[in-house]
Design a protein around this motif. Structure first.
Motif, PDB file in Angstrom:
ATOM      1  N   ASP A 261      42.121  28.450  37.075  1.00 61.69           N
ATOM      2  CA  ASP A 261      43.149  27.749  36.619  1.00 61.69           C
ATOM      3  C   ASP A 261      44.485  28.634  36.817  1.00 61.69           C
ATOM      4  OD1 ASP A 261      43.664  29.002  34.167  1.00 61.69           O
ATOM      5  OD2 ASP A 261      41.914  28.036  33.295  1.00 61.69           O
ATOM      6  N   LEU A 262      45.772  27.743  36.263  1.00 66.33           N
ATOM      7  CA  LEU A 262      46.910  28.319  36.454  1.00 66.33           C
ATOM      8  C   LEU A 262      47.062  29.446  35.665  1.00 66.33           C
ATOM      9  CD1 LEU A 262      49.918  28.188  37.711  1.00 66.33           C
ATOM     10  CD2 LEU A 262      50.470  26.493  35.700  1.00 66.33           C
ATOM     11  N   ALA A 263      46.860  29.434  34.426  1.00 65.34           N
ATOM     12  CA  ALA A 263      47.033  30.720  33.441  1.00 65.34           C
ATOM     13  C   ALA A 263      46.265  31.808  33.928  1.00 65.34           C
ATOM     14  CB  ALA A 263      46.533  30.214  31.934  1.00 65.34           C
ATOM     15  N   GLU A 264      45.242  31.712  34.357  1.00 69.78           N
ATOM     16  CA  GLU A 264      44.049  32.828  34.696  1.00 69.78           C
ATOM     17  C   GLU A 264      44.548  33.304  36.039  1.00 69.78           C
ATOM     18  OE1 GLU A 264      41.739  34.811  33.626  1.00 69.78           O
ATOM     19  OE2 GLU A 264      42.165  33.927  31.707  1.00 69.78           O
ATOM     20  N   GLN A 265      45.212  32.291  36.901  1.00 72.26           N
ATOM     21  CA  GLN A 265      45.553  32.980  38.312  1.00 72.26           C
ATOM     22  C   GLN A 265      46.879  33.592  37.927  1.00 72.26           C
ATOM     23  OE1 GLN A 265      43.143  32.283  40.566  1.00 72.26           O
ATOM     24  NE2 GLN A 265      44.250  33.411  42.167  1.00 72.26           N
ATOM     25  N   MET A 266      47.722  33.181  37.249  1.00 77.31           N
ATOM     26  CA  MET A 266      48.637  34.321  36.971  1.00 77.31           C
ATOM     27  C   MET A 266      48.456  35.517  36.316  1.00 77.31           C
ATOM     28  SD  MET A 266      51.668  31.029  36.107  1.00 77.31           S
ATOM     29  CE  MET A 266      53.131  32.199  35.783  1.00 77.31           C
ATOM     30  N   ALA A 267      47.645  35.559  35.379  1.00 79.40           N
ATOM     31  CA  ALA A 267      46.988  36.709  34.858  1.00 79.40           C
ATOM     32  C   ALA A 267      46.810  37.841  35.700  1.00 79.40           C
ATOM     33  CB  ALA A 267      46.227  36.295  33.685  1.00 79.40           C
ATOM     34  N   MET A 268      46.120  37.651  36.947  1.00 83.39           N
ATOM     35  CA  MET A 268      45.819  38.168  37.930  1.00 83.39           C
ATOM     36  C   MET A 268      47.010  39.091  38.443  1.00 83.39           C
ATOM     37  SD  MET A 268      42.332  37.968  38.367  1.00 83.39           S
ATOM     38  CE  MET A 268      41.928  38.401  40.048  1.00 83.39           C
ATOM     39  N   GLN A 269      48.214  38.513  38.313  1.00 88.51           N
ATOM     40  CA  GLN A 269      49.625  39.443  38.659  1.00 88.51           C
ATOM     41  C   GLN A 269      49.526  39.584  40.234  1.00 88.51           C
ATOM     42  OE1 GLN A 269      50.773  42.767  36.227  1.00 88.51           O
ATOM     43  NE2 GLN A 269      49.543  41.928  34.695  1.00 88.51           N
ATOM     44  N   GLY A 270      48.880  38.729  41.029  1.00 88.50           N
ATOM     45  CA  GLY A 270      48.970  38.614  42.415  1.00 88.50           C
ATOM     46  C   GLY A 270      48.110  39.666  43.167  1.00 88.50           C
ATOM     47  N   TYR A 271      47.161  40.428  42.292  1.00 91.02           N
ATOM     48  CA  TYR A 271      46.495  41.403  42.906  1.00 91.02           C
ATOM     49  C   TYR A 271      45.002  41.426  42.721  1.00 91.02           C
ATOM     50  CZ  TYR A 271      45.642  46.747  43.479  1.00 91.02           C
ATOM     51  OH  TYR A 271      45.511  47.580  44.186  1.00 91.02           O
ATOM     52  N   ALA A 272      44.248  41.405  43.831  1.00 93.82           N
ATOM     53  CA  ALA A 272      42.477  41.643  43.711  1.00 93.82           C
ATOM     54  C   ALA A 272      42.357  43.004  44.207  1.00 93.82           C
ATOM     55  CB  ALA A 272      42.362  40.396  44.631  1.00 93.82           C
ATOM     56  N   GLY A 273      41.626  43.865  43.359  1.00 93.49           N
ATOM     57  CA  GLY A 273      41.420  45.105  43.953  1.00 93.49           C
ATOM     58  C   GLY A 273      40.126  45.419  44.382  1.00 93.49           C
ATOM     59  N   SER A 274      38.957  44.646  44.302  1.00 99.33           N
ATOM     60  CA  SER A 274      37.855  44.622  44.751  1.00 99.33           C
ATOM     61  C   SER A 274      37.203  43.267  44.873  1.00 99.33           C
ATOM     62  CB  SER A 274      36.849  45.611  44.165  1.00 99.33           C
ATOM     63  OG  SER A 274      37.269  47.155  43.891  1.00 99.33           O
ATOM     64  N   VAL A 275      36.162  43.054  45.748  1.00 97.63           N
ATOM     65  CA  VAL A 275      35.535  41.953  45.819  1.00 97.63           C
ATOM     66  C   VAL A 275      33.728  42.161  45.978  1.00 97.63           C
ATOM     67  CG1 VAL A 275      36.028  41.862  48.365  1.00 97.63           C
ATOM     68  CG2 VAL A 275      35.226  39.804  46.973  1.00 97.63           C
ATOM     69  N   ALA A 276      32.977  41.400  45.630  1.00100.06           N
ATOM     70  CA  ALA A 276      31.561  41.660  45.922  1.00100.06           C
ATOM     71  C   ALA A 276      30.520  40.608  45.580  1.00100.06           C
ATOM     72  CB  ALA A 276      31.028  42.684  44.952  1.00100.06           C
ATOM     73  N   PHE A 277      29.694  40.107  46.404  1.00102.00           N
ATOM     74  CA  PHE A 277      28.773  38.953  46.168  1.00102.00           C
ATOM     75  C   PHE A 277      27.584  39.496  45.265  1.00102.00           C
ATOM     76  CE2 PHE A 277      30.320  37.462  50.235  1.00102.00           C
ATOM     77  CZ  PHE A 277      30.435  36.112  49.970  1.00102.00           C
ATOM     78  N   SER A 278      26.935  38.684  44.337  1.00103.45           N
ATOM     79  CA  SER A 278      25.855  39.251  43.961  1.00103.45           C
ATOM     80  C   SER A 278      24.669  39.369  44.872  1.00103.45           C
ATOM     81  CB  SER A 278      25.499  37.859  43.036  1.00103.45           C
ATOM     82  OG  SER A 278      25.108  36.795  43.604  1.00103.45           O
ATOM     83  N   ARG A 279      23.707  39.663  44.670  1.00104.13           N
ATOM     84  CA  ARG A 279      22.658  40.119  45.799  1.00104.13           C
ATOM     85  C   ARG A 279      22.132  38.812  46.338  1.00104.13           C
ATOM     86  NH1 ARG A 279      22.222  45.125  46.826  1.00104.13           N
ATOM     87  NH2 ARG A 279      22.229  46.725  45.345  1.00104.13           N
ATOM     88  N   THR A 280      21.966  37.573  45.520  1.00101.20           N
ATOM     89  CA  THR A 280      21.532  36.360  46.040  1.00101.20           C
ATOM     90  C   THR A 280      22.669  35.539  46.752  1.00101.20           C
ATOM     91  OG1 THR A 280      22.242  35.125  43.910  1.00101.20           O
ATOM     92  CG2 THR A 280      20.168  36.132  44.126  1.00101.20           C
ATOM     93  N   GLY A 281      23.896  35.954  46.737  1.00102.20           N
ATOM     94  CA  GLY A 281      24.985  35.297  47.412  1.00102.20           C
ATOM     95  C   GLY A 281      25.357  34.275  46.763  1.00102.20           C
ATOM     96  N   ALA A 282      24.970  33.871  45.553  1.00102.08           N
ATOM     97  CA  ALA A 282      25.264  32.698  44.648  1.00102.08           C
ATOM     98  C   ALA A 282      26.653  32.585  44.008  1.00102.08           C
ATOM     99  CB  ALA A 282      24.181  32.285  43.563  1.00102.08           C
ATOM    100  N   ASP A 283      27.037  33.989  43.746  1.00102.31           N
ATOM    101  CA  ASP A 283      28.214  34.280  43.149  1.00102.31           C
ATOM    102  C   ASP A 283      29.063  35.411  43.879  1.00102.31           C
ATOM    103  OD1 ASP A 283      27.779  32.785  40.501  1.00102.31           O
ATOM    104  OD2 ASP A 283      26.013  34.161  40.366  1.00102.31           O
ATOM    105  N   VAL A 284      30.290  35.133  43.694  1.00103.77           N
ATOM    106  CA  VAL A 284      30.997  36.321  44.324  1.00103.77           C
ATOM    107  C   VAL A 284      32.232  36.462  43.242  1.00103.77           C
ATOM    108  CG1 VAL A 284      32.578  34.394  45.558  1.00103.77           C
ATOM    109  CG2 VAL A 284      32.526  36.608  46.293  1.00103.77           C
ATOM    110  N   ALA A 285      32.856  37.713  43.154  1.00102.12           N
ATOM    111  CA  ALA A 285      33.830  37.965  42.114  1.00102.12           C
ATOM    112  C   ALA A 285      34.915  38.844  42.622  1.00102.12           C
ATOM    113  CB  ALA A 285      33.011  38.689  40.856  1.00102.12           C
ATOM    114  N   ILE A 286      36.198  38.754  41.950  1.00 99.50           N
ATOM    115  CA  ILE A 286      37.308  39.651  42.419  1.00 99.50           C
ATOM    116  C   ILE A 286      37.676  40.350  41.059  1.00 99.50           C
ATOM    117  CG2 ILE A 286      38.139  38.752  44.308  1.00 99.50           C
ATOM    118  CD1 ILE A 286      40.159  37.171  42.964  1.00 99.50           C
ATOM    119  N   THR A 287      38.316  41.626  41.224  1.00101.98           N
ATOM    120  CA  THR A 287      38.652  42.263  40.103  1.00101.98           C
ATOM    121  C   THR A 287      40.397  42.458  40.075  1.00101.98           C
ATOM    122  OG1 THR A 287      38.419  44.365  41.107  1.00101.98           O
ATOM    123  CG2 THR A 287      36.533  43.535  39.534  1.00101.98           C
TER     124      THR A 287
END
Length: 356
Positions: A261-287
């Motif tokens: 959502d808008l507030a959370e997207q702005m909280a990222m400050q335009g920067y994703a440092g790493s990305v990974a899938f869970s082993r099942t591929g059901a989830d994906v995350a960025i930091t």
């Protein structure tokens, strides 16, 4: 001249010599670069429970490591723009080879193995032209450089390989020059891309974002077992713009961009440092270490969970969910909440956590 009997005997001895595996290095689940309280730089192997398996000194700050698929060997890259990489025996801790970028090139901090681990591929900058290159190094020949191919973009950063040796390249689009350190020299003209490249250098497929996102530098990559590629981005425009920082792509299809959502997207400050899938591929995350956030998405529904953690960046799949590292020495498991896995006093983890 070696007598024939002695020569044959040496061949038999070599054939029967045990080949070391990652089990001989303590069977680590992840590799991470770090700095300790004295300012020394390290490469550390971690087990699934967060326990330390080994700690190997590095001469300067590390960025990421390319782990050999079978041998207990890691190639540790200097932070960009770096001119060297170290091949480390993770059993003995010895540096077995030092890779020096050719004249007129520098590394971008990442690499990947192909050909069953026989060839190392490194992302590089051709300094004078700014063109991205992929260096090819033969492990069988003691990591001798055997050639290079085009990355088909500017500023190639992370690189992955598929089981059939297709190279997936995150061309960040940003031109740099060692004389200007980490300054970005071409931001208005940026053209980031996700490129699929054959080992002979043929461009198989290219993904380029819409023009209004041309400042979104494609930097880091993850790949799920079904072939879906996740790419994490770093926005070079106004950080108050809530642009998407995560994309998903399958060969032959259009990219799919994910946002919170808008507030959370702005909280990222335009920067994703790493990305990974869970082993099942059901989830994906960025930091985002700048925003102190982890955004975890369900791949099927796009539902997102936001987790807060100061200076979080390293991210990798775990046996259950995902695991992350932070600049305060923390190793955390990410499930429905943030669960402490281990804590290393006086240690500051660097940007990436490499899964084995």
């Amino acid at each position: 001249m070696i007598p024939r009997r002695a020569f044959l005997g040496s061949l038999l001895a070599a054939a029967s010599a045990p080949r070391l595996s990652w089990a001989d290095a303590g069977d680590p689940a992840w590799l991470g670069a770090a700095r300790d309280s004295s300012g020394a730089y390290l490469l550390i192997g971690l087990a699934q429970d967060g326990a330390e398996r080994f700690r190997i000194p590095l001469p300067t700050r590390g960025h990421a490591a390319a782990a050999h698929p079978t041998a207990p060997e890691a190639v540790a890259f200097a932070r960009r723009p770096g001119a060297f990489a170290l091949v480390i025996d993770c059993v003995s801790g010895a540096v077995t080879h030092r890779l020096q970028s050719p004249q007129g090139r520098h590394f971008y901090g990442h690499g990947a193995f192909i050909a069953g681990g026989d060839i190392l591929c490194t992302t590089e900058n051709e300094i004078e032209s700014g063109a991205g290159r992929i260096g090819l190094w033969s492990r069988k020949r003691g990591y001798e450089r055997i050639g290079e191919i085009a990355s088909h973009g500017i500023g190639p950063h992370e690189i992955l390989s598929t089981p059939d040796d297709v190279l997936i390249v995150a061309n960040g689009g940003i031109r740099t020059h060692p004389d200007h350190g980490r300054d970005k020299l071409n931001v208005p003209e940026m053209r980031p891309s996700l490129a699929y490249v054959a080992p002979d250098g043929t461009l198989l497929e290219e993904v380029v974002l819409e023009e209004d996102l041309h400042l979104n530098s494609i930097r880091h990559l993850a790949r799920a077992a079904d072939g879906t590629v996740a790419f994490a981005m770093q926005w070079q425009g106004d950080v108050s713009d809530p642009v998407p920082l995560l994309g998903l792509h399958k060969r032959g299809a259009a990219p799919r961009l994910l946002s919170a959502d808008l507030a959370e997207q702005m909280a990222m400050q335009g920067y994703a440092g790493s990305v990974a899938f869970s082993r099942t591929g059901a989830d994906v995350a960025i930091t985002s270490p700048r925003g102190g956030r982890v955004h975890r998405f369900n791949v099927g529904s796009d539902a997102v969970q936001s987790l807060t953690r100061a200076d979080v960046c390293g991210l990798a799949p775990a046996a259950r969910g995902l695991v992350a590292t932070d600049g305060l020495g923390g190793v955390i498991r990410l499930s429905t909440s943030v669960e402490p896995l281990a804590s290393f006093s006086g240690l500051s983890w660097d940007n990436h956590l490499v899964a084995l």
